[in-house]
Every structure is written in C-alpha cells, then in structure tokens.
Design a protein around this motif. Structure first.
Motif, PDB file in Angstrom:
ATOM      1  N   PHE A 120      -1.247   3.965 -16.988  1.00  0.00           N
ATOM      2  CA  PHE A 120      -0.881   2.550 -17.116  1.00  0.00           C
ATOM      3  C   PHE A 120       0.004   2.093 -15.945  1.00  0.00           C
ATOM      4  O   PHE A 120      -0.214   1.037 -15.365  1.00  0.00           O
ATOM      5  N   TYR A 121       1.001   2.907 -15.602  1.00  0.00           N
ATOM      6  CA  TYR A 121       1.851   2.534 -14.457  1.00  0.00           C
ATOM      7  C   TYR A 121       1.029   2.500 -13.167  1.00  0.00           C
ATOM      8  O   TYR A 121       1.204   1.614 -12.325  1.00  0.00           O
ATOM      9  N   GLU A 122       0.144   3.459 -13.037  1.00  0.00           N
ATOM     10  CA  GLU A 122      -0.659   3.534 -11.818  1.00  0.00           C
ATOM     11  C   GLU A 122      -1.595   2.330 -11.701  1.00  0.00           C
ATOM     12  O   GLU A 122      -1.745   1.744 -10.620  1.00  0.00           O
ATOM     13  N   ARG A 123      -2.214   1.967 -12.808  1.00  0.00           N
ATOM     14  CA  ARG A 123      -3.132   0.817 -12.787  1.00  0.00           C
ATOM     15  C   ARG A 123      -2.352  -0.485 -12.525  1.00  0.00           C
ATOM     16  O   ARG A 123      -2.847  -1.380 -11.858  1.00  0.00           O
ATOM     17  N   TYR A 124      -1.170  -0.544 -13.085  1.00  0.00           N
ATOM     18  CA  TYR A 124      -0.292  -1.717 -12.857  1.00  0.00           C
ATOM     19  C   TYR A 124      -0.065  -1.888 -11.353  1.00  0.00           C
ATOM     20  O   TYR A 124      -0.211  -2.976 -10.803  1.00  0.00           O
ATOM     21  N   ALA A 125       0.254  -0.787 -10.683  1.00  0.00           N
ATOM     22  CA  ALA A 125       0.466  -0.833  -9.227  1.00  0.00           C
ATOM     23  C   ALA A 125      -0.834  -1.199  -8.511  1.00  0.00           C
ATOM     24  O   ALA A 125      -0.828  -2.000  -7.565  1.00  0.00           O
ATOM     25  N   ASP A 126      -1.949  -0.630  -8.964  1.00  0.00           N
ATOM     26  CA  ASP A 126      -3.248  -0.934  -8.327  1.00  0.00           C
ATOM     27  C   ASP A 126      -3.542  -2.431  -8.341  1.00  0.00           C
ATOM     28  O   ASP A 126      -4.028  -2.987  -7.363  1.00  0.00           O
ATOM     29  N   HIS A 127      -3.267  -3.051  -9.478  1.00  0.00           N
ATOM     30  CA  HIS A 127      -3.561  -4.483  -9.581  1.00  0.00           C
ATOM     31  C   HIS A 127      -2.657  -5.301  -8.655  1.00  0.00           C
ATOM     32  O   HIS A 127      -3.098  -6.294  -8.070  1.00  0.00           O
ATOM     33  N   ALA A 128      -1.401  -4.882  -8.525  1.00  0.00           N
ATOM     34  CA  ALA A 128      -0.503  -5.579  -7.595  1.00  0.00           C
ATOM     35  C   ALA A 128      -1.016  -5.423  -6.160  1.00  0.00           C
ATOM     36  O   ALA A 128      -1.001  -6.374  -5.375  1.00  0.00           O
ATOM     37  N   GLU A 176       0.823  -1.213   0.000  1.00  0.00           N
ATOM     38  CA  GLU A 176       0.000   0.000   0.000  1.00  0.00           C
ATOM     39  C   GLU A 176       0.863   1.271   0.000  1.00  0.00           C
ATOM     40  O   GLU A 176       0.530   2.256  -0.652  1.00  0.00           O
ATOM     41  N   ALA A 177       1.972   1.222   0.757  1.00  0.00           N
ATOM     42  CA  ALA A 177       2.848   2.391   0.823  1.00  0.00           C
ATOM     43  C   ALA A 177       3.456   2.674  -0.550  1.00  0.00           C
ATOM     44  O   ALA A 177       3.568   3.833  -0.976  1.00  0.00           O
ATOM     45  N   GLU A 178       3.827   1.599  -1.250  1.00  0.00           N
ATOM     46  CA  GLU A 178       4.383   1.776  -2.595  1.00  0.00           C
ATOM     47  C   GLU A 178       3.333   2.369  -3.529  1.00  0.00           C
ATOM     48  O   GLU A 178       3.633   3.191  -4.397  1.00  0.00           O
ATOM     49  N   ASP A 179       2.103   1.929  -3.334  1.00  0.00           N
ATOM     50  CA  ASP A 179       1.024   2.435  -4.175  1.00  0.00           C
ATOM     51  C   ASP A 179       0.827   3.932  -3.953  1.00  0.00           C
ATOM     52  O   ASP A 179       0.575   4.686  -4.895  1.00  0.00           O
ATOM     53  N   ASP A 180       0.942   4.364  -2.698  1.00  0.00           N
ATOM     54  CA  ASP A 180       0.829   5.802  -2.407  1.00  0.00           C
ATOM     55  C   ASP A 180       1.949   6.562  -3.125  1.00  0.00           C
ATOM     56  O   ASP A 180       1.717   7.659  -3.656  1.00  0.00           O
ATOM     57  N   ALA A 181       3.147   5.994  -3.131  1.00  0.00           N
ATOM     58  CA  ALA A 181       4.267   6.634  -3.831  1.00  0.00           C
ATOM     59  C   ALA A 181       3.930   6.774  -5.316  1.00  0.00           C
ATOM     60  O   ALA A 181       4.200   7.812  -5.936  1.00  0.00           O
ATOM     61  N   MET A 182       3.328   5.731  -5.888  1.00  0.00           N
ATOM     62  CA  MET A 182       2.949   5.785  -7.299  1.00  0.00           C
ATOM     63  C   MET A 182       1.925   6.897  -7.554  1.00  0.00           C
ATOM     64  O   MET A 182       2.031   7.639  -8.539  1.00  0.00           O
ATOM     65  N   ASP A 183       0.951   7.003  -6.681  1.00  0.00           N
ATOM     66  CA  ASP A 183      -0.072   8.050  -6.853  1.00  0.00           C
ATOM     67  C   ASP A 183       0.562   9.447  -6.818  1.00  0.00           C
ATOM     68  O   ASP A 183       0.205  10.318  -7.607  1.00  0.00           O
ATOM     69  N   ARG A 184       1.511   9.631  -5.905  1.00  0.00           N
ATOM     70  CA  ARG A 184       2.175  10.943  -5.828  1.00  0.00           C
ATOM     71  C   ARG A 184       2.969  11.229  -7.098  1.00  0.00           C
ATOM     72  O   ARG A 184       2.963  12.350  -7.608  1.00  0.00           O
ATOM     73  N   LEU A 185       3.647  10.216  -7.613  1.00  0.00           N
ATOM     74  CA  LEU A 185       4.399  10.402  -8.867  1.00  0.00           C
ATOM     75  C   LEU A 185       3.438  10.767 -10.003  1.00  0.00           C
ATOM     76  O   LEU A 185       3.729  11.633 -10.830  1.00  0.00           O
ATOM     77  N   ASN A 186       2.303  10.113 -10.040  1.00  0.00           N
ATOM     78  CA  ASN A 186       1.345  10.392 -11.110  1.00  0.00           C
ATOM     79  C   ASN A 186       0.840  11.834 -11.009  1.00  0.00           C
ATOM     80  O   ASN A 186       0.668  12.509 -12.026  1.00  0.00           O
ATOM     81  N   GLU A 187       0.621  12.302  -9.783  1.00  0.00           N
ATOM     82  CA  GLU A 187       0.229  13.713  -9.617  1.00  0.00           C
ATOM     83  C   GLU A 187       1.338  14.635 -10.120  1.00  0.00           C
ATOM     84  O   GLU A 187       1.072  15.632 -10.791  1.00  0.00           O
ATOM     85  N   GLY A 188       2.576  14.280  -9.792  1.00  0.00           N
ATOM     86  CA  GLY A 188       3.720  15.078 -10.252  1.00  0.00           C
ATOM     87  C   GLY A 188       3.808  15.106 -11.773  1.00  0.00           C
ATOM     88  O   GLY A 188       4.135  16.134 -12.378  1.00  0.00           O
ATOM     89  N   LEU A 189       3.490  13.984 -12.383  1.00  0.00           N
ATOM     90  CA  LEU A 189       3.494  13.910 -13.852  1.00  0.00           C
ATOM     91  C   LEU A 189       2.486  14.899 -14.445  1.00  0.00           C
ATOM     92  O   LEU A 189       2.800  15.633 -15.390  1.00  0.00           O
TER      93      LEU A 189
END
Lengths: 214, 214
Positions: free
Chosen positions: B189-197, B151-164
């Motif tokens: 796509f990267y964000e959804r990939y993380a969501d599925h994991a 979950e923590a990694e997923d939060d990191a992904m969400d923040r990166l996506n916002e930065g993008l």
C-alpha cells in the motif's frame, strides 16, 4: 469531416474491445503459467503488457485528437470521457495479469501455488475470465443489464478471496510465510482485476442509462 | 467569458492541490492510527475518503463543463487531460490510505504492526509523506525538476519495501502467517501510494516540458 469523425469515434470503441480481449488473454495465460510453472508463458504475459499500454495510448491520442480538432456534442463528449476511464481500468487489468505472471516466475521452477490452493485459484481465475469476457461483450455492444450483471460476478470473486484467506490462515497451513504472502497477493490481484472490470461496467451503465448504477 | 473560463481552469488546479493535501493528511493519520492502534483515527481516515472522492468528482465536472461549453485551445486541453489523470492518481492515494487504516482496525485492539516492523513502517510512512508533500508543491507551482526528484523518493520506497520483505521472510520472524500477510500488504500500500504520486509527477513533467520524463 463528420465521416472522418465518426470513423475515429468508432475506432475508440474498437480499441477498447481489443484491450478487453488482450487483458482477458493475458490473465488466462498468466493463470496457466502460474499453475503449470510455465516460465515462457509468463514471460509472454509480461512482454505482452506493452501491447495493452500501446492500445491505451491509442485511445488517449484519439480522444485528444477528437477534442482538439472538433467540438464534440455533449453525448459524444460523455462517450469520450467514458472511453478514457475504461481505458485506464483495462490497462490496470493488464498490469494485474503481469503481477500474477511475475509471482509464478519468482518461484520458478517450483510451483508458486501449493496443491491446497490450486482449486480456489482456478475458481478465481475462472471468475476473472468470465468478467473480462462480459466487459468485452458490453464494450462491443453497450448493454445496461450486462453491466449490472458484472456486480454479481464481483461478489463471487470477493467470496472466493475470503475462502482463500481461510485456507492461508487455517491451522492446516504448512507452507510457511512466503507462500502465504504469495497466496494473499494472488487473491488481491484477481480481486482487483475484477474490481476494474466492474468499474468499467459502471461507466458503461452510466453511458447507456444516464444514471449511476444502484 | 474568458474571465469565467480562466477562473474555472484555476479552480481545477486548486482542487488538485487540495486533493494532494487531503491524501497526505489521510496517509499521515492512517499511519498514526496503525502504529498507536487508534481506532477513532482510523475511522476518520475511512470516512474522510468521501471528501477525496468528492474533490475528484469536482475536477471531473469542471473539466467536463469546460469542454462542453468552450473549445479549449490545445495547451488548455493538455492541462485538462493532465488534471484528469492526476485526479485519478490522487484518488487512488486516498484509497490506499484507507486500506492502511483498515489493516489497523482489523487487528484492533491489538497492534497490527509488531515491534520489529515499527521502524521500517515508520520510514515508509515518512517517504510517503515527503512524496505527498512534493506532489502538492508541484501542483501548486508546476516545476519539472521537482517532478523528476519524485523518482528518487520512489526508489527509496522500493528499497524500504525490499527491506520489509527481508524481515517478513527471515528466520527470526515469529509472528506467524497472518501478521506477515498484513506486513506485506502494508508494504504494497505504501509503495503503490508512492507510485501514484510519481505518476502524477510524470504528468506534470510532461505538461511543463512537453517531453516524457527520461
């Protein structure tokens, strides 16, 4: 025992039909909220997604219960597997309706869909609605031909999505990057919504005929 | 009989680990192909997706076979259900790697990712890789804490996506609409990939603890 079992099996089918009906309504409302900048309607779509998720849980619980308490014969087992797959697809369709509603909300009170895109978004929504109606009918009354017919609608959706990109990337586009990203995401959401309905249709086709589609 | 049964059950787990490994490799190659405009690598990702789909089919066939020929006890039944869910998530991760590769191909021989986005896309890919590695490890050796850590990694992904999105929508953006749409899609796509994991991790958490995560 068998009577109870049949009743539970029937309940699974009924819940899938209900899910199809819910996600059809959700996408319809999402489109209206998007095109009329109606925040209240959009919020209704978003909160209503819990209903769809609850129905999916009910399908899972029923299937799980049937497997745990009975030893289904092969044909029922196939039906239960199909139900699980279809419930997954229908739940995703509900999520996608929510995503459409959210795009509208993010721009509120300004419209998320500029004038030039209203017509193509309306067309995509119409195909989405037809597809959701078709899958609901197939679930209510399994029908291989109906399941196959979904593919043609899906092709129509793909063509509309290509048309949408022509508008977004055309020299005449004057709404900037943010609006173009919204448009591209909307196209993807409607297209994915149709894809999931087609997947569900393929599952039904296999269930009815015992053969994969095509 | 029981020996054969256990062997099949074990095969299901092994195939899931193999799927996690495949989709990790696929996203890794997709990112490299994207950032180095390597069409051959991209084609490899696209054709390799059939392997992932085949593994998913093997999970389904095994689970179906176990249910049809045996009457699994409740705990095994839960495991089989979990396996089906996880196989669905892993298959979608493979699809998303394919989508990333396709974006690169569509712009080939020009780079799909402009200089300003290379760093953030690289970061998103790194999180995706870590997440895929984590889910593979959890599948190989079920572990509730590891599942929660996703979950923590997923939060990191969400923040990166916002930065993008900040980059795509900033005043400094000078690559036009098409490139911005590509960037937004890549982020998704990267964000959804993380969501599925993360979904797969939640399933494992439930399997290990009997409780939903959080």
């Amino acid at each position: 025992m068998r009577v109870e079992y049949d009743a539970e099996l029937e309940d699974v089918s009924r819940v899938l039909v209900e899910m199809a009906d819910e996600v059809r309504g959700a996408m319809g409302r999402a489109t209206v909220s998007l095109l009329t900048t109606d925040a209240e309607q959009a919020e209704r779509v978003i909160s209503g997604d819990a209903v769809v998720n609850g129905l999916r849980q009910r399908v899972e619980d029923r299937v799980y219960g049937l497997l745990a308490r009975q030893s289904p014969v092969a044909s029922d087992l196939r039906l239960l597997f199909t139900a699980l797959h279809i419930a997954t697809d229908l739940e995703r369709m509900g999520d996608l309706a929510k995503h459409v509603a959210k795009i509208g909300l993010r721009r509120h009170p300004f419209p998320a869909v500029p004038e030039e895109l209203v017509s193509i978004v309306t067309d995509m929504a119409a195909v989405a609605d037809r597809i959701a109606e078709m899958i609901g009918a197939i679930l209510a009354s399994p029908d291989a031909q109906g399941a196959a017919a979904l593919e043609a609608e899906d092709d129509a959706m793909d063509r509309l999505n290509e048309g949408l990109f022509v508008l977004l990337l055309g020299a005449a586009w004057r709404h900037g990057v943010e609006s173009a990203i919204d448009g591209a995401m909307l196209g993807r959401f409607y297209e994915r919504y149709a894809d999931h309905a087609v997947n569900a249709g393929r599952q039904m086709y296999f269930l009815v005929t015992g053969e994969p589609l095509r």
